[in-house]
Scaffold this active site. Structure first.
Site, PDB file in Angstrom:
ATOM      1  N   TYR A  98      26.751  43.141  28.597  1.00  0.00           N
ATOM      2  CA  TYR A  98      26.413  44.137  29.611  1.00  0.00           C
ATOM      3  C   TYR A  98      25.916  45.417  28.959  1.00  0.00           C
ATOM      4  O   TYR A  98      26.446  45.843  27.935  1.00  0.00           O
ATOM      5  CB  TYR A  98      27.646  44.487  30.472  1.00  0.00           C
ATOM      6  CG  TYR A  98      28.051  43.388  31.413  1.00  0.00           C
ATOM      7  CD1 TYR A  98      27.400  43.218  32.637  1.00  0.00           C
ATOM      8  CD2 TYR A  98      29.065  42.509  31.092  1.00  0.00           C
ATOM      9  CE1 TYR A  98      27.760  42.202  33.502  1.00  0.00           C
ATOM     10  CE2 TYR A  98      29.436  41.492  31.953  1.00  0.00           C
ATOM     11  CZ  TYR A  98      28.777  41.344  33.154  1.00  0.00           C
ATOM     12  OH  TYR A  98      29.138  40.338  34.016  1.00  0.00           O
ATOM     13  N   GLY A 107      15.977  47.745  25.056  1.00  0.00           N
ATOM     14  CA  GLY A 107      16.125  46.690  24.055  1.00  0.00           C
ATOM     15  C   GLY A 107      17.547  46.471  23.574  1.00  0.00           C
ATOM     16  O   GLY A 107      17.771  45.718  22.620  1.00  0.00           O
ATOM     17  N   TYR A 143      17.543  35.712  29.192  1.00  0.00           N
ATOM     18  CA  TYR A 143      18.081  34.646  28.338  1.00  0.00           C
ATOM     19  C   TYR A 143      17.005  33.629  27.989  1.00  0.00           C
ATOM     20  O   TYR A 143      16.957  33.131  26.857  1.00  0.00           O
ATOM     21  CB  TYR A 143      19.272  33.956  29.019  1.00  0.00           C
ATOM     22  CG  TYR A 143      20.416  34.894  29.318  1.00  0.00           C
ATOM     23  CD1 TYR A 143      20.817  35.872  28.408  1.00  0.00           C
ATOM     24  CD2 TYR A 143      21.092  34.833  30.526  1.00  0.00           C
ATOM     25  CE1 TYR A 143      21.857  36.744  28.692  1.00  0.00           C
ATOM     26  CE2 TYR A 143      22.138  35.697  30.812  1.00  0.00           C
ATOM     27  CZ  TYR A 143      22.509  36.649  29.893  1.00  0.00           C
ATOM     28  OH  TYR A 143      23.540  37.508  30.181  1.00  0.00           O
ATOM     29  N   LYS A 145      13.846  34.280  27.620  1.00  0.00           N
ATOM     30  CA  LYS A 145      13.032  34.916  26.571  1.00  0.00           C
ATOM     31  C   LYS A 145      13.730  34.855  25.212  1.00  0.00           C
ATOM     32  O   LYS A 145      13.070  34.828  24.173  1.00  0.00           O
ATOM     33  CB  LYS A 145      12.739  36.371  26.915  1.00  0.00           C
ATOM     34  CG  LYS A 145      11.589  36.554  27.863  1.00  0.00           C
ATOM     35  CD  LYS A 145      11.129  37.992  27.898  1.00  0.00           C
ATOM     36  CE  LYS A 145      11.691  38.651  29.125  1.00  0.00           C
ATOM     37  NZ  LYS A 145      11.295  40.015  29.331  1.00  0.00           N
TER      38      LYS A 145
END
Length: 173
Positions: A98, A107, A143, A145
């Site tokens: 998180y 990022g 996820y 990616k």
């Protein structure tokens, strides 16, 4: 440029972990779930006793990520019997990842996921996996990616409501 640091958590960090766990979980899921189910889940999953137990588990690890010294998010990984599904000793689970809302799109999720992959690699795991709510399109896209693919599903209980988490896996070896 933002200075990014990642620090492993210990039991002394339990109050900070509780605060960021509650903040990020509520921010992520409050709009799609009833206040009653949110309250029930948060009280069960993020009470101090529960978090102390998780922090003391030798096969679970928590990490905080900081951006310019400000806590921005956290990661929880599980190996062995700490995994929420029996995926075997060759797997590492990302149970929680998180980032606080004000740090989105910087990022930091990638930094945390790369930390999880680094841990899995150091522990000679063959795969890394996670469960993600089927309605959380942004997380599923992230996820994907990061190289994860949909490999199954399991039930997740938000209070008294049964929801479906997709299991996504990335092979490392």
């Amino acid at each position: 440029m933002t200075a990014i640091t990642i620090k492993k958590c210990c039991v002394d960090d339990v109050q900070t972990l509780q605060n960021i766990s509650m903040e990020t979980f509520i921010d992520t899921f409050k709009d799609q779930n009833s206040p009653e189910n949110m309250k029930a889940y948060v009280e069960k999953a993020f009470n101090l006793k529960q978090l102390e137990t998780e922090l003391s588990n030798q096969t679970s690890e928590f990490y905080f990520i900081y951006a310019d010294g400000d806590i921005a998010g956290y990661l929880k990984v599980n190996a062995g019997d700490a995994q929420s599904e029996a995926m075997g000793d060759d797997s590492l689970e990302v149970e929680r990842i998180y980032v606080r809302k004000k740090f989105h799109k910087q990022g930091l999720g990638t930094f945390l996921m790369n930390k999880a992959i680094e841990i899995a690699t150091e522990q000679n795991k063959e795969k890394i996996w996670l469960g993600v709510w089927e309605k959380n399109k942004n997380a599923i896209d992230f996820y994907s990616k990061m190289g994860f693919v949909h490999t199954g599903a399991h039930s997740f209980y938000m209070g008294d409501e049964e929801q479906t988490d997709l299991i996504m896996t990335r092979t490392l070896k």
